[in-house]
Design a protein around this motif. Structure first.
Motif, PDB file in Angstrom:
ATOM      1  N   LEU A 188     -69.677 -65.168 -40.074  1.00 24.27           N
ATOM      2  CA  LEU A 188     -70.924 -64.495 -39.715  1.00 24.27           C
ATOM      3  C   LEU A 188     -71.861 -64.410 -40.914  1.00 24.27           C
ATOM      4  O   LEU A 188     -73.061 -64.683 -40.797  1.00 24.27           O
ATOM      5  N   GLY A 189     -71.323 -64.043 -42.080  1.00 28.74           N
ATOM      6  CA  GLY A 189     -72.163 -63.906 -43.263  1.00 28.74           C
ATOM      7  C   GLY A 189     -72.835 -65.208 -43.646  1.00 28.74           C
ATOM      8  O   GLY A 189     -74.045 -65.251 -43.904  1.00 28.74           O
ATOM      9  N   THR A 190     -72.069 -66.286 -43.672  1.00 28.40           N
ATOM     10  CA  THR A 190     -72.625 -67.595 -44.023  1.00 28.40           C
ATOM     11  C   THR A 190     -73.648 -68.060 -43.003  1.00 28.40           C
ATOM     12  O   THR A 190     -74.746 -68.513 -43.347  1.00 28.40           O
ATOM     13  N   MET A 221     -73.031 -69.234 -30.438  1.00 29.14           N
ATOM     14  CA  MET A 221     -71.630 -69.571 -30.218  1.00 29.14           C
ATOM     15  C   MET A 221     -70.703 -68.677 -31.027  1.00 29.14           C
ATOM     16  O   MET A 221     -69.701 -68.174 -30.500  1.00 29.14           O
ATOM     17  N   ILE A 222     -71.020 -68.450 -32.306  1.00 32.38           N
ATOM     18  CA  ILE A 222     -70.088 -67.674 -33.130  1.00 32.38           C
ATOM     19  C   ILE A 222     -70.079 -66.202 -32.734  1.00 32.38           C
ATOM     20  O   ILE A 222     -69.063 -65.515 -32.888  1.00 32.38           O
ATOM     21  N   LEU A 223     -71.198 -65.692 -32.188  1.00 36.64           N
ATOM     22  CA  LEU A 223     -71.203 -64.316 -31.699  1.00 36.64           C
ATOM     23  C   LEU A 223     -70.349 -64.187 -30.435  1.00 36.64           C
ATOM     24  O   LEU A 223     -69.646 -63.185 -30.251  1.00 36.64           O
ATOM     25  N   ILE A 224     -70.414 -65.188 -29.566  1.00 35.99           N
ATOM     26  CA  ILE A 224     -69.561 -65.191 -28.373  1.00 35.99           C
ATOM     27  C   ILE A 224     -68.094 -65.257 -28.784  1.00 35.99           C
ATOM     28  O   ILE A 224     -67.248 -64.511 -28.263  1.00 35.99           O
ATOM     29  N   PHE A 226     -66.858 -64.268 -31.582  1.00 37.30           N
ATOM     30  CA  PHE A 226     -66.501 -63.011 -32.244  1.00 37.30           C
ATOM     31  C   PHE A 226     -66.135 -61.951 -31.207  1.00 37.30           C
ATOM     32  O   PHE A 226     -65.155 -61.217 -31.373  1.00 37.30           O
ATOM     33  N   TYR A 227     -66.915 -61.887 -30.138  1.00 37.60           N
ATOM     34  CA  TYR A 227     -66.591 -60.956 -29.051  1.00 37.60           C
ATOM     35  C   TYR A 227     -65.230 -61.282 -28.449  1.00 37.60           C
ATOM     36  O   TYR A 227     -64.414 -60.384 -28.195  1.00 37.60           O
ATOM     37  N   ARG A 228     -64.965 -62.558 -28.223  1.00 39.39           N
ATOM     38  CA  ARG A 228     -63.675 -62.969 -27.668  1.00 39.39           C
ATOM     39  C   ARG A 228     -62.528 -62.597 -28.602  1.00 39.39           C
ATOM     40  O   ARG A 228     -61.462 -62.163 -28.155  1.00 39.39           O
ATOM     41  N   LEU A 229     -62.749 -62.785 -29.896  1.00 40.26           N
ATOM     42  CA  LEU A 229     -61.721 -62.454 -30.877  1.00 40.26           C
ATOM     43  C   LEU A 229     -61.418 -60.968 -30.862  1.00 40.26           C
ATOM     44  O   LEU A 229     -60.246 -60.557 -30.845  1.00 40.26           O
ATOM     45  N   LEU A 230     -62.451 -60.135 -30.853  1.00 44.32           N
ATOM     46  CA  LEU A 230     -62.252 -58.684 -30.818  1.00 44.32           C
ATOM     47  C   LEU A 230     -61.555 -58.266 -29.527  1.00 44.32           C
ATOM     48  O   LEU A 230     -60.649 -57.428 -29.539  1.00 44.32           O
ATOM     49  N   ARG A 231     -61.974 -58.848 -28.416  1.00 44.02           N
ATOM     50  CA  ARG A 231     -61.381 -58.512 -27.119  1.00 44.02           C
ATOM     51  C   ARG A 231     -59.907 -58.893 -27.073  1.00 44.02           C
ATOM     52  O   ARG A 231     -59.078 -58.154 -26.540  1.00 44.02           O
ATOM     53  N   LEU A 254     -57.023 -70.517 -24.944  1.00 46.98           N
ATOM     54  CA  LEU A 254     -56.094 -70.180 -26.010  1.00 46.98           C
ATOM     55  C   LEU A 254     -56.745 -69.253 -27.016  1.00 46.98           C
ATOM     56  O   LEU A 254     -56.076 -68.472 -27.674  1.00 46.98           O
ATOM     57  N   PHE A 255     -58.053 -69.322 -27.146  1.00 41.77           N
ATOM     58  CA  PHE A 255     -58.758 -68.426 -28.053  1.00 41.77           C
ATOM     59  C   PHE A 255     -58.826 -67.024 -27.463  1.00 41.77           C
ATOM     60  O   PHE A 255     -58.755 -66.028 -28.177  1.00 41.77           O
ATOM     61  N   ASP A 256     -58.969 -66.929 -26.154  1.00 44.63           N
ATOM     62  CA  ASP A 256     -59.192 -65.644 -25.520  1.00 44.63           C
ATOM     63  C   ASP A 256     -57.938 -64.816 -25.336  1.00 44.63           C
ATOM     64  O   ASP A 256     -57.983 -63.600 -25.347  1.00 44.63           O
ATOM     65  N   ASP A 257     -56.806 -65.462 -25.084  1.00 45.50           N
ATOM     66  CA  ASP A 257     -55.608 -64.734 -24.679  1.00 45.50           C
ATOM     67  C   ASP A 257     -55.081 -63.835 -25.781  1.00 45.50           C
ATOM     68  O   ASP A 257     -55.203 -64.127 -26.940  1.00 45.50           O
TER      69      ASP A 257
END
Length: 257
Positions: A188-190, A221-224, A226-231, A254-257
């Motif tokens: 996110l920072g970069t 894309m990276i914000l979406i 990031f939300y998936r990662l937190l969820r 596989l990213f979401d689960d």
């Protein structure tokens, strides 16, 4: 070494293809390593494991390399559109070769439909990197963008652990917090620094619209993600929601689960 850098500079397309071949050799060598038992009997998991293993090699190579470039030449942060060094140019060439190889692996292995988001990401990266290499402009910007690969190291490790069914392990739990830190700091920072740089320097940038549109798509894309990662790691939908052995999931799931 200077001769190699000169040849890369003079033949960007050929160099990218050669580095793509290099990563294909890495892919072939990694196939000789044993697979986890939970992975080896599932075709999708087996392919994903090998694909992610090559991605991890790319991240382990380019992430520290990008940090080294920024540390040695901090002026690249304030002059991303015209600053360049042979080492930065080589870094972008190597990384472009990986993205060509990975896109080919996804398409020719028959997983394009389930991996369309990754293909879109690769396309966005490649159309910028190839422009940078061919025109020898924005090379520093591309090298700075590769700081995100520091996060990719922990992100790929996370996915490999999930494929191996190790979500409950102490290693996974430690990695998920480290992954969160690197995601915020390096991804996110970069990405947002590059967006800020393009916006404030837009009037002086050649083909600025080309890069602004691309970077805004990448931001989305990276914000979406990031939300998936937190969820997935911090707001689970239900306790014990893990990938079941033998279940066929798309690569994006596989990213979401």
């Amino acid at each position: 070494m200077d001769g190699i850098l000169l040849k890369v500079d003079q033949n960007p397309v050929l160099s990218v293809l050669l580095f793509s071949l290099m990563f294909r050799v890495v892919h072939h060598l990694l196939r000789k390593l044993p697979l986890p038992k939970v992975v080896m009997h599932d075709e999708l998991r087996s392919w994903k494991w090998r694909n992610l293993s090559v991605s991890l090699v790319h991240s382990l190579l380019t992430g520290p390399w990008a940090i080294t470039c920024v540390s040695l030449w901090p002026e690249m942060l304030s002059n991303m559109h015209s600053f360049s060094t042979p080492v930065c140019y080589l870094l972008v060439s190597v990384s472009a070769g990986y993205f060509v190889q990975d896109a080919g692996d996804i398409i020719f292995s028959g997983h394009a439909l389930g991996s369309w988001e990754f293909l879109l990401h690769h396309f966005l990266v490649l159309w910028c990197f190839l422009y940078n290499l061919y025109n020898q402009r924005y090379v520093a910007g591309a090298a700075v963008a590769l700081l995100v690969e520091v996060n990719s190291m922990t992100l790929h490790a996370r996915l490999l652990l999930k494929l191996a069914g190790a979500q409950g392990s102490s290693l996974y739990n430690a990695n998920k917090f480290f992954n969160l830190f690197t995601y915020v700091t390096f991804r996110l920072g970069t990405q947002f620094y590059i967006t800020y740089y393009i916006i404030i320097n837009f009037s002086m940038l050649q083909h600025g619209s080309y890069f602004l549109i691309t970077v805004l798509l990448m931001d989305t894309m990276i914000l979406i993600y990031f939300y998936r990662l937190l969820r997935a790691d911090f707001w689970p939908r239900r306790k014990g929601h893990v990938i079941q052995n033998g279940a066929h999931r798309s690569t994006t799931q596989l990213f979401d689960d």
